[in-house]
Design a protein around this motif. Structure first.
Motif, PDB file in Angstrom:
ATOM      1  N   ARG A 161     -43.492  86.548 -53.111  1.00  0.00           N
ATOM      2  CA  ARG A 161     -42.598  87.682 -53.349  1.00  0.00           C
ATOM      3  C   ARG A 161     -41.216  87.188 -53.771  1.00  0.00           C
ATOM      4  NH1 ARG A 161     -42.127  92.450 -49.009  1.00  0.00           N
ATOM      5  NH2 ARG A 161     -44.210  92.800 -49.901  1.00  0.00           N
ATOM      6  N   THR A 162     -40.732  86.129 -53.102  1.00  0.00           N
ATOM      7  CA  THR A 162     -39.451  85.548 -53.506  1.00  0.00           C
ATOM      8  C   THR A 162     -39.530  85.033 -54.935  1.00  0.00           C
ATOM      9  OG1 THR A 162     -38.893  84.916 -51.231  1.00  0.00           O
ATOM     10  CG2 THR A 162     -37.762  83.735 -53.007  1.00  0.00           C
ATOM     11  N   PHE A 163     -40.642  84.371 -55.264  1.00  0.00           N
ATOM     12  CA  PHE A 163     -40.811  83.843 -56.624  1.00  0.00           C
ATOM     13  C   PHE A 163     -40.758  84.967 -57.658  1.00  0.00           C
ATOM     14  CE2 PHE A 163     -43.734  82.699 -60.142  1.00  0.00           C
ATOM     15  CZ  PHE A 163     -42.999  81.654 -60.676  1.00  0.00           C
ATOM     16  N   GLU A 164     -41.441  86.056 -57.391  1.00  0.00           N
ATOM     17  CA  GLU A 164     -41.441  87.181 -58.334  1.00  0.00           C
ATOM     18  C   GLU A 164     -40.032  87.762 -58.488  1.00  0.00           C
ATOM     19  OE1 GLU A 164     -44.318  89.739 -56.565  1.00  0.00           O
ATOM     20  OE2 GLU A 164     -46.032  88.481 -57.159  1.00  0.00           O
ATOM     21  N   ASN A 165     -39.306  87.859 -57.388  1.00  0.00           N
ATOM     22  CA  ASN A 165     -37.926  88.358 -57.459  1.00  0.00           C
ATOM     23  C   ASN A 165     -37.034  87.388 -58.234  1.00  0.00           C
ATOM     24  OD1 ASN A 165     -38.531  90.673 -55.993  1.00  0.00           O
ATOM     25  ND2 ASN A 165     -37.979  89.751 -54.020  1.00  0.00           N
ATOM     26  N   MET A 166     -37.302  86.105 -58.083  1.00  0.00           N
ATOM     27  CA  MET A 166     -36.538  85.098 -58.825  1.00  0.00           C
ATOM     28  C   MET A 166     -36.728  85.266 -60.329  1.00  0.00           C
ATOM     29  SD  MET A 166     -37.001  81.565 -56.681  1.00  0.00           S
ATOM     30  CE  MET A 166     -35.790  81.103 -55.448  1.00  0.00           C
ATOM     31  N   LEU A 167     -37.971  85.482 -60.751  1.00  0.00           N
ATOM     32  CA  LEU A 167     -38.233  85.658 -62.173  1.00  0.00           C
ATOM     33  C   LEU A 167     -37.457  86.844 -62.736  1.00  0.00           C
ATOM     34  CD1 LEU A 167     -42.074  84.999 -62.522  1.00  0.00           C
ATOM     35  CD2 LEU A 167     -40.183  83.457 -63.046  1.00  0.00           C
ATOM     36  N   LEU A 168     -37.378  87.920 -61.974  1.00  0.00           N
ATOM     37  CA  LEU A 168     -36.629  89.094 -62.425  1.00  0.00           C
ATOM     38  C   LEU A 168     -35.142  88.796 -62.548  1.00  0.00           C
ATOM     39  CD1 LEU A 168     -38.355  91.892 -60.292  1.00  0.00           C
ATOM     40  CD2 LEU A 168     -38.693  91.416 -62.735  1.00  0.00           C
ATOM     41  N   ALA A 169     -34.617  88.010 -61.610  1.00  0.00           N
ATOM     42  CA  ALA A 169     -33.191  87.684 -61.633  1.00  0.00           C
ATOM     43  C   ALA A 169     -32.873  86.619 -62.675  1.00  0.00           C
ATOM     44  CB  ALA A 169     -32.749  87.195 -60.249  1.00  0.00           C
ATOM     45  N   LEU A 170     -33.848  85.780 -62.980  1.00  0.00           N
ATOM     46  CA  LEU A 170     -33.617  84.641 -63.875  1.00  0.00           C
ATOM     47  C   LEU A 170     -33.494  85.059 -65.330  1.00  0.00           C
ATOM     48  CD1 LEU A 170     -33.666  81.438 -64.101  1.00  0.00           C
ATOM     49  CD2 LEU A 170     -36.112  81.704 -64.592  1.00  0.00           C
ATOM     50  N   ASP A 171     -34.462  85.837 -65.797  1.00  0.00           N
ATOM     51  CA  ASP A 171     -34.581  86.131 -67.228  1.00  0.00           C
ATOM     52  C   ASP A 171     -33.905  87.460 -67.544  1.00  0.00           C
ATOM     53  OD1 ASP A 171     -35.247  86.208 -69.874  1.00  0.00           O
ATOM     54  OD2 ASP A 171     -37.411  86.047 -69.580  1.00  0.00           O
ATOM     55  N   GLN A 172     -32.582  87.417 -67.584  1.00  0.00           N
ATOM     56  CA  GLN A 172     -31.792  88.594 -67.908  1.00  0.00           C
ATOM     57  C   GLN A 172     -31.233  88.457 -69.327  1.00  0.00           C
ATOM     58  OE1 GLN A 172     -31.183  91.378 -65.955  1.00  0.00           O
ATOM     59  NE2 GLN A 172     -32.645  90.534 -64.469  1.00  0.00           N
ATOM     60  N   PRO A 173     -31.057  89.574 -70.044  1.00  0.00           N
ATOM     61  CA  PRO A 173     -30.551  89.505 -71.419  1.00  0.00           C
ATOM     62  C   PRO A 173     -29.224  88.747 -71.505  1.00  0.00           C
ATOM     63  CG  PRO A 173     -31.345  91.709 -70.938  1.00  0.00           C
ATOM     64  CD  PRO A 173     -31.349  90.960 -69.642  1.00  0.00           C
ATOM     65  N   ASN A 174     -29.196  87.762 -72.387  1.00  0.00           N
ATOM     66  CA  ASN A 174     -27.979  87.002 -72.712  1.00  0.00           C
ATOM     67  C   ASN A 174     -27.439  86.134 -71.576  1.00  0.00           C
ATOM     68  OD1 ASN A 174     -27.862  88.198 -75.353  1.00  0.00           O
ATOM     69  ND2 ASN A 174     -26.999  90.042 -74.416  1.00  0.00           N
ATOM     70  N   VAL A 175     -28.157  86.034 -70.484  1.00  0.00           N
ATOM     71  CA  VAL A 175     -27.686  85.184 -69.386  1.00  0.00           C
ATOM     72  C   VAL A 175     -28.006  83.729 -69.704  1.00  0.00           C
ATOM     73  CG1 VAL A 175     -28.029  84.565 -66.969  1.00  0.00           C
ATOM     74  CG2 VAL A 175     -27.836  86.959 -67.629  1.00  0.00           C
ATOM     75  N   PHE A 176     -27.008  82.864 -69.510  1.00  0.00           N
ATOM     76  CA  PHE A 176     -27.172  81.432 -69.753  1.00  0.00           C
ATOM     77  C   PHE A 176     -26.888  80.680 -68.463  1.00  0.00           C
ATOM     78  CE2 PHE A 176     -25.083  77.362 -70.944  1.00  0.00           C
ATOM     79  CZ  PHE A 176     -26.198  76.727 -71.488  1.00  0.00           C
ATOM     80  N   TRP A 177     -27.873  79.936 -68.001  1.00  0.00           N
ATOM     81  CA  TRP A 177     -27.717  79.167 -66.766  1.00  0.00           C
ATOM     82  C   TRP A 177     -27.235  77.773 -67.141  1.00  0.00           C
ATOM     83  CZ3 TRP A 177     -27.605  82.352 -62.915  1.00  0.00           C
ATOM     84  CH2 TRP A 177     -28.366  83.513 -62.949  1.00  0.00           C
ATOM     85  N   ARG A 178     -25.958  77.541 -66.951  1.00  0.00           N
ATOM     86  CA  ARG A 178     -25.258  76.355 -67.440  1.00  0.00           C
ATOM     87  C   ARG A 178     -25.923  75.049 -67.004  1.00  0.00           C
ATOM     88  NH1 ARG A 178     -20.131  74.829 -69.152  1.00  0.00           N
ATOM     89  NH2 ARG A 178     -19.390  72.818 -68.374  1.00  0.00           N
ATOM     90  N   ARG A 179     -26.311  74.978 -65.761  1.00  0.00           N
ATOM     91  CA  ARG A 179     -26.999  73.793 -65.245  1.00  0.00           C
ATOM     92  C   ARG A 179     -28.397  74.183 -64.765  1.00  0.00           C
ATOM     93  NH1 ARG A 179     -24.476  71.225 -68.159  1.00  0.00           N
ATOM     94  NH2 ARG A 179     -22.698  69.862 -67.718  1.00  0.00           N
ATOM     95  N   THR A 180     -29.036  75.008 -65.542  1.00  0.00           N
ATOM     96  CA  THR A 180     -30.422  75.458 -65.364  1.00  0.00           C
ATOM     97  C   THR A 180     -30.721  75.885 -63.921  1.00  0.00           C
ATOM     98  OG1 THR A 180     -31.234  73.160 -65.148  1.00  0.00           O
ATOM     99  CG2 THR A 180     -31.191  74.127 -67.361  1.00  0.00           C
ATOM    100  N   ASP A 181     -31.743  75.288 -63.301  1.00  0.00           N
ATOM    101  CA  ASP A 181     -32.164  75.737 -61.973  1.00  0.00           C
ATOM    102  C   ASP A 181     -31.046  75.641 -60.956  1.00  0.00           C
ATOM    103  OD1 ASP A 181     -32.890  73.046 -60.073  1.00  0.00           O
ATOM    104  OD2 ASP A 181     -32.741  72.709 -62.222  1.00  0.00           O
TER     105      ASP A 181
END
Length: 265
Positions: A161-181
């Protein structure tokens, strides 16, 4: 409580790193196994299995094409260049997000993730008693680094369940994760619990912060930029004692009783 160490292998370089990690763990903890998540089947995995590692095949995250395009090596290194050290040619930022797959490992109640470019030099079983999400600071240049976490070592509680919630939070429009994970986990767990930096001693502490390099208290050495198996990089001379340490672990040699810091002139 069922618990295990977990690492991630995405190429043959990290397969070698994971082998050193596995051998380092066997020196200090025979009670917990190392689970190795691998993203490819054409890797040198037999040595890891011979060390008793549990090898699990994982896929890259099912992120959007736009997300993947934003986080290619070229774009990530251009938008957030590594100015303090050098990343090897095999570095692919998209691989880093595969770490999140460990939350799918519900066989375990608690896991300690360790990057494959790290070795354990003293017992760290205490970490299994820490809560989710616990990580050490990204300390390698100045004490100002203490407010940021480093995702090379952390404590997690697997949950799909945490993993699924992470995917929703991770892949947001135009969001750039500067140092990835690393940047994502800091955002996802804003109240992360701090571990002592000695549980994830980044190799640059050795010459940048010599007063904090206390060998008798260091438990994990993390080779966060240049890798100890590389034969040609600009910090070879500065890092030689730590490189020799890594090779001693890989080859089953003795560890030093003392490893004093390098004091820059």
């Amino acid at each position: 409580m069922t618990a295990a160490y977990v690492t991630l292998v995405t190429n043959d370089d990290y397969a070698l790193g994971a082998l050193a990690l596995a051998r380092s763990l066997k020196r200090v903890d025979s009670d917990h196994s190392l689970c190795v998540m691998v993203t490819r089947e054409d890797l040198a995995l037999a040595p890891l299995e011979a060390e008793g590692c549990k090898v699990i095949r994982v896929e890259r995250l099912p992120c959007s094409k736009a997300f993947n395009k934003r986080h290619t090596r070229e774009r990530q290194h251009a938008a957030a260049p590594f100015t303090k050290g050098t990343k090897p040619a095999f570095h692919d930022p998209l691989d880093n997000f595969c770490k999140l797959r460990l939350w799918e490992l519900e066989t375990y109640e608690r896991v300690v993730f360790i990057d494959a470019d790290a070795i354990v030099v003293r017992d760290i079983r205490k970490l299994f008693s820490y809560p989710e999400f616990s990580a050490a600071p990204n300390l390698y240049e100045t004490l100002a680094d203490m407010h940021r976490l480093n995702s090379g070592v952390f404590v997690a509680r697997p949950s799909k369940r945490t993993f699924e919630n992470m995917l929703l939070a991770l892949d947001q429009p135009n969001v750039f994760w500067r140092r990835t994970d690393q940047t994502f986990l800091e955002s996802y767990f804003p109240d992360w619990h701090g571990l002592p930096y000695t549980y994830n001693a980044l190799q640059y502490i050795y010459f940048n912060l010599p007063d904090l390099w206390r060998w008798s208290s260091i438990r994990v050495v993390h080779y966060q930029y240049e890798k100890p198996w590389e034969t040609n990089h600009p910090k070879l001379a500065q890092l030689r004692p730590l490189i020799d340490l890594w090779h001693a672990v890989l080859e089953g040699g003795d560890l030093p009783e003392e490893l004093p810091p390098l004091v820059m002139q």
